[in-house]
Scaffold this motif. Structure first.
Motif, PDB file in Angstrom:
ATOM      1  N   LEU A  68      -1.462   1.463   2.983  1.00  0.00           N
ATOM      2  CA  LEU A  68      -1.000   2.789   3.373  1.00  0.00           C
ATOM      3  C   LEU A  68      -0.290   3.501   2.219  1.00  0.00           C
ATOM      4  O   LEU A  68      -0.525   4.681   1.956  1.00  0.00           O
ATOM      5  CB  LEU A  68      -0.055   2.667   4.575  1.00  0.00           C
ATOM      6  CG  LEU A  68       0.340   3.969   5.267  1.00  0.00           C
ATOM      7  CD1 LEU A  68      -0.900   4.679   5.789  1.00  0.00           C
ATOM      8  CD2 LEU A  68       1.304   3.701   6.405  1.00  0.00           C
ATOM      9  N   GLY A  69       0.553   2.760   1.481  1.00  0.00           N
ATOM     10  CA  GLY A  69       1.251   3.363   0.353  1.00  0.00           C
ATOM     11  C   GLY A  69       0.295   3.786  -0.745  1.00  0.00           C
ATOM     12  O   GLY A  69       0.422   4.889  -1.303  1.00  0.00           O
ATOM     13  N   GLY A  70      -0.666   2.914  -1.075  1.00  0.00           N
ATOM     14  CA  GLY A  70      -1.638   3.248  -2.119  1.00  0.00           C
ATOM     15  C   GLY A  70      -2.519   4.417  -1.733  1.00  0.00           C
ATOM     16  O   GLY A  70      -2.785   5.316  -2.547  1.00  0.00           O
ATOM     17  N   PHE A  71      -2.970   4.434  -0.468  1.00  0.00           N
ATOM     18  CA  PHE A  71      -3.848   5.523  -0.020  1.00  0.00           C
ATOM     19  C   PHE A  71      -3.123   6.865  -0.040  1.00  0.00           C
ATOM     20  O   PHE A  71      -3.650   7.866  -0.520  1.00  0.00           O
ATOM     21  CB  PHE A  71      -4.367   5.218   1.382  1.00  0.00           C
ATOM     22  CG  PHE A  71      -5.169   6.336   1.979  1.00  0.00           C
ATOM     23  CD1 PHE A  71      -6.489   6.545   1.592  1.00  0.00           C
ATOM     24  CD2 PHE A  71      -4.606   7.197   2.915  1.00  0.00           C
ATOM     25  CE1 PHE A  71      -7.234   7.588   2.136  1.00  0.00           C
ATOM     26  CE2 PHE A  71      -5.329   8.243   3.450  1.00  0.00           C
ATOM     27  CZ  PHE A  71      -6.647   8.436   3.072  1.00  0.00           C
ATOM     28  N   LEU A  72      -1.910   6.902   0.505  1.00  0.00           N
ATOM     29  CA  LEU A  72      -1.166   8.158   0.540  1.00  0.00           C
ATOM     30  C   LEU A  72      -0.855   8.662  -0.866  1.00  0.00           C
ATOM     31  O   LEU A  72      -0.992   9.865  -1.152  1.00  0.00           O
ATOM     32  CB  LEU A  72       0.134   7.967   1.332  1.00  0.00           C
ATOM     33  CG  LEU A  72      -0.008   7.825   2.848  1.00  0.00           C
ATOM     34  CD1 LEU A  72       1.343   7.557   3.493  1.00  0.00           C
ATOM     35  CD2 LEU A  72      -0.639   9.080   3.462  1.00  0.00           C
ATOM     36  N   ALA A  73      -0.445   7.753  -1.756  1.00  0.00           N
ATOM     37  CA  ALA A  73      -0.135   8.171  -3.118  1.00  0.00           C
ATOM     38  C   ALA A  73      -1.387   8.677  -3.833  1.00  0.00           C
ATOM     39  O   ALA A  73      -1.349   9.705  -4.530  1.00  0.00           O
ATOM     40  CB  ALA A  73       0.479   7.008  -3.895  1.00  0.00           C
ATOM     41  N   ALA A 121      -1.402   5.611  -7.512  1.00  0.00           N
ATOM     42  CA  ALA A 121      -1.753   4.857  -6.309  1.00  0.00           C
ATOM     43  C   ALA A 121      -1.116   3.472  -6.352  1.00  0.00           C
ATOM     44  O   ALA A 121      -0.648   2.947  -5.333  1.00  0.00           O
ATOM     45  CB  ALA A 121      -3.262   4.753  -6.169  1.00  0.00           C
ATOM     46  N   GLY A 122      -1.082   2.866  -7.549  1.00  0.00           N
ATOM     47  CA  GLY A 122      -0.427   1.558  -7.687  1.00  0.00           C
ATOM     48  C   GLY A 122       1.061   1.639  -7.417  1.00  0.00           C
ATOM     49  O   GLY A 122       1.649   0.760  -6.773  1.00  0.00           O
ATOM     50  N   ILE A 123       1.671   2.723  -7.912  1.00  0.00           N
ATOM     51  CA  ILE A 123       3.107   2.924  -7.633  1.00  0.00           C
ATOM     52  C   ILE A 123       3.341   3.102  -6.132  1.00  0.00           C
ATOM     53  O   ILE A 123       4.287   2.551  -5.553  1.00  0.00           O
ATOM     54  CB  ILE A 123       3.630   4.137  -8.419  1.00  0.00           C
ATOM     55  CG1 ILE A 123       3.563   3.862  -9.922  1.00  0.00           C
ATOM     56  CG2 ILE A 123       5.062   4.470  -7.996  1.00  0.00           C
ATOM     57  CD1 ILE A 123       3.912   5.069 -10.778  1.00  0.00           C
TER      58      ILE A 123
END
Length: 355
Positions: free
Chosen positions: A333-338, A38-40
């Motif tokens: 958005l990036g953290g949630f999707l990952a 999620a961090g990535i």
């Protein structure tokens, strides 16, 4: 029976809760993996928000007034002209209306004509097509394709002389502009106000293209709607000039014939025949010219009546409204999707192993 159904329901609900607890415990053991991925994803989302160029939107709105109403006086004059066998122009026709005019903005012909308009960029006059190519760095991609390297789109170039490669490039530009850049809509069919929105990463291109497209469509629309009335007026003006020339020649002929019969013996009436013939030509041409002048003025009134009025209400003004992909939006958005995809992958992998 009712007791058995209630018991089965209670068991099913209890099993569901137990399964959720099992899955929760399983995912809890993988919390490090989920947080790291999620961090990535959040980092990728942040990077995307920093790299993504802002989008500028140029908006132009205009009102369309197409007055085809016939007043009593004009209607009577048109009837008189028709009875004399003269066509001084009827309605411009229903080729366009405010509803399908929006489709004209998206037509390939109008878009390509707009792309060939000249614009001043950094002190150099180029076409909007060249500006679009530079903004998207297509020439860097064409370095490996020699046949595209020498292609130029000059301002106001003759579209009929384009090569197959130029047609292909223009087609790609049209597809991209019509699908993702250009938006034309009429908010209410009862109100003839049309909005044009052009969104692009280049602020100047969005403004130039929006204004250029509006001008091209406006000129084409007005010329088409008033074409018939304008043709009839041109014909009448040519006829008027021709009759005026014949009248001047007849007047000169009368004067010459009169000079030739000066102090003529009254008994020699046959010598007066040329003067009498010329006098008849003068009277006939005078009557025809008088009627044609009336019809020319009537045709001018018809042309003004058939010419629609396109009034621009709002034009795009710099700086244009800017839309940017926010940093916070990219992080969340990036953290949630990952994280979601990681959880889904872990669950699917466990189910596959258990099978």
């Amino acid at each position: 029976m009712d007791n058995n159904i209630k018991g089965n329901d209670e068991i099913s609900l209890k099993d569901l809760i137990e399964n959720l607890k099992v899955w929760y415990a399983f995912l809890l053991t993988k919390w490090k993996t989920i947080i790291v991925i999620a961090g990535i994803g959040a980092a990728i989302g942040l990077t995307y928000s920093l790299i993504k160029k802002p989008t500028y939107t140029a908006t132009l709105s205009f009102a369309l007034e197409d007055d085809n109403g016939n007043s009593n006086s004009i209607g009577g004059a048109l009837g008189l002209a028709s009875s004399l066998g003269l066509d001084v122009g009827g309605s411009g026709g229903g080729m366009f209306s405010s509803s399908n005019l929006t489709e004209l903005f998206k037509s390939r012909s109008m878009v390509e004509k707009t792309l060939l308009l000249p614009v001043n960029v950094n002190g150099k006059v180029i076409s909007l097509a060249e500006m679009y190519i530079q903004n998207n760095k297509w020439r860097e991609k064409w370095e490996e394709k020699p046949r595209f390297a020498s292609i130029q789109f000059l301002p106001n170039a003759n579209r009929k002389t384009f090569t197959r490669d130029q047609d292909s490039i223009m087609g790609v530009m049209y597809e991209k502009l019509s699908k993702s850049v250009l938006k034309v809509e009429q908010k209410d069919k009862k109100i003839s106000i049309i909005n044009i929105d052009v969104s692009d990463t280049d602020e100047l291109f969005a403004k130039y293209f929006c204004e250029g497209l509006a001008n091209k469509v406006s000129d084409f629309y007005v010329a088409t709607k008033s074409k018939k009335a304008r043709m009839n007026m041109d014909i009448l003006e040519r006829q008027t000039d021709s009759i005026r020339g014949e009248l001047n020649a007849a007047i000169t002929g009368v004067a010459v014939a009169t000079d030739n019969t000066f102090n003529l013996n009254p008994a020699l009436n046959v010598r007066k025949t040329p003067s009498a013939r010329r006098q008849v030509d003068v009277q006939a041409n005078t009557a025809i010219l008088t009627e044609l002048i009336k019809q020319v003025e009537l045709a001018k009134v018809t042309l003004r009546r058939e010419t629609p009025l396109i009034q621009v209400i709002d034009r795009p003004i710099l700086p244009l409204p800017k839309q940017r992909f926010g940093k916070a939006k990219g992080l969340v958005l990036g953290g949630f999707l990952a994280g979601f995809l990681t959880v889904l992958w872990l669950v699917l992998r466990k189910l596959i192993k258990e099978l």
